[in-house]
Design a protein around this motif. Structure first.
Motif, PDB file in Angstrom:
ATOM      1  N   PRO A  66       0.838  -1.218   0.000  1.00  0.00           N
ATOM      2  CA  PRO A  66       0.000   0.000   0.000  1.00  0.00           C
ATOM      3  C   PRO A  66       0.866   1.259   0.000  1.00  0.00           C
ATOM      4  O   PRO A  66       1.986   1.262   0.492  1.00  0.00           O
ATOM      5  CB  PRO A  66      -0.808  -0.107   1.289  1.00  0.00           C
ATOM      6  CG  PRO A  66      -0.086  -1.096   2.137  1.00  0.00           C
ATOM      7  CD  PRO A  66       0.685  -1.994   1.227  1.00  0.00           C
ATOM      8  N   VAL A  67       0.318   2.306  -0.576  1.00  0.00           N
ATOM      9  CA  VAL A  67       0.999   3.597  -0.620  1.00  0.00           C
ATOM     10  C   VAL A  67       0.636   4.346   0.656  1.00  0.00           C
ATOM     11  O   VAL A  67      -0.538   4.407   1.032  1.00  0.00           O
ATOM     12  CB  VAL A  67       0.550   4.403  -1.865  1.00  0.00           C
ATOM     13  CG1 VAL A  67       1.178   5.778  -1.882  1.00  0.00           C
ATOM     14  CG2 VAL A  67       0.875   3.642  -3.126  1.00  0.00           C
ATOM     15  N   PRO A  68       1.614   4.932   1.335  1.00  0.00           N
ATOM     16  CA  PRO A  68       1.306   5.676   2.572  1.00  0.00           C
ATOM     17  C   PRO A  68       0.350   6.835   2.282  1.00  0.00           C
ATOM     18  O   PRO A  68       0.387   7.445   1.212  1.00  0.00           O
ATOM     19  CB  PRO A  68       2.667   6.205   3.036  1.00  0.00           C
ATOM     20  CG  PRO A  68       3.690   5.404   2.296  1.00  0.00           C
ATOM     21  CD  PRO A  68       3.044   4.913   1.056  1.00  0.00           C
ATOM     22  N   ALA A  69      -0.479   7.152   3.246  1.00  0.00           N
ATOM     23  CA  ALA A  69      -1.469   8.216   3.085  1.00  0.00           C
ATOM     24  C   ALA A  69      -0.816   9.574   2.863  1.00  0.00           C
ATOM     25  O   ALA A  69      -1.383  10.438   2.190  1.00  0.00           O
ATOM     26  CB  ALA A  69      -2.392   8.268   4.290  1.00  0.00           C
ATOM     27  N   ASP A  70       0.384   9.765   3.416  1.00  0.00           N
ATOM     28  CA  ASP A  70       1.048  11.063   3.274  1.00  0.00           C
ATOM     29  C   ASP A  70       2.025  11.094   2.093  1.00  0.00           C
ATOM     30  O   ASP A  70       2.846  12.001   1.985  1.00  0.00           O
ATOM     31  CB  ASP A  70       1.780  11.437   4.565  1.00  0.00           C
ATOM     32  CG  ASP A  70       2.866  10.425   4.926  1.00  0.00           C
ATOM     33  OD1 ASP A  70       2.896   9.324   4.346  1.00  0.00           O
ATOM     34  OD2 ASP A  70       3.681  10.736   5.814  1.00  0.00           O
ATOM     35  N   PHE A  71       1.941  10.149   1.175  1.00  0.00           N
ATOM     36  CA  PHE A  71       2.832  10.082   0.028  1.00  0.00           C
ATOM     37  C   PHE A  71       2.625  11.292  -0.875  1.00  0.00           C
ATOM     38  O   PHE A  71       1.495  11.677  -1.177  1.00  0.00           O
ATOM     39  CB  PHE A  71       2.558   8.801  -0.774  1.00  0.00           C
ATOM     40  CG  PHE A  71       3.336   8.716  -2.046  1.00  0.00           C
ATOM     41  CD1 PHE A  71       4.695   8.453  -2.028  1.00  0.00           C
ATOM     42  CD2 PHE A  71       2.723   8.893  -3.275  1.00  0.00           C
ATOM     43  CE1 PHE A  71       5.422   8.371  -3.213  1.00  0.00           C
ATOM     44  CE2 PHE A  71       3.430   8.813  -4.452  1.00  0.00           C
ATOM     45  CZ  PHE A  71       4.790   8.555  -4.415  1.00  0.00           C
TER      46      PHE A  71
END
Length: 79
Positions: A66-71
């Motif tokens: 998953p891609v971090p929310a703050d990416f």
């Protein structure tokens, strides 16, 4: 609703009249079973073994991390 008729296509398909589909809660992708009883066919709705989810969220799983929310995709740009 009383009696309703439908034509049989060249592929052996029939359309269940809309009023009957609505009364039985049949929707696209729903399943029905057919049984020969004497000289007629009974068509019954098949209830799903598990209730269908209200949305499709979470039904598909990805093999990727998953891609971090703050990416921030702008971090890939070089100045």
């Amino acid at each position: 609703m009383g009696t309703a008729t439908s034509s049989i296509t060249s592929k052996g398909q029939v359309t269940i009249p809309k009023a009957l589909r609505q009364q039985l809660g049949l929707a696209r992708g729903g399943r029905v079973s057919f049984q020969l009883v004497g000289d007629h066919i009974e068509v019954r709705s098949c209830k799903p073994e598990q209730p269908l989810p209200a949305s499709g969220f979470g039904l598909l799983k990805s093999p990727r991390q998953p891609v971090p929310a703050d990416f921030d995709p702008a971090s890939f740009l070089t100045p």
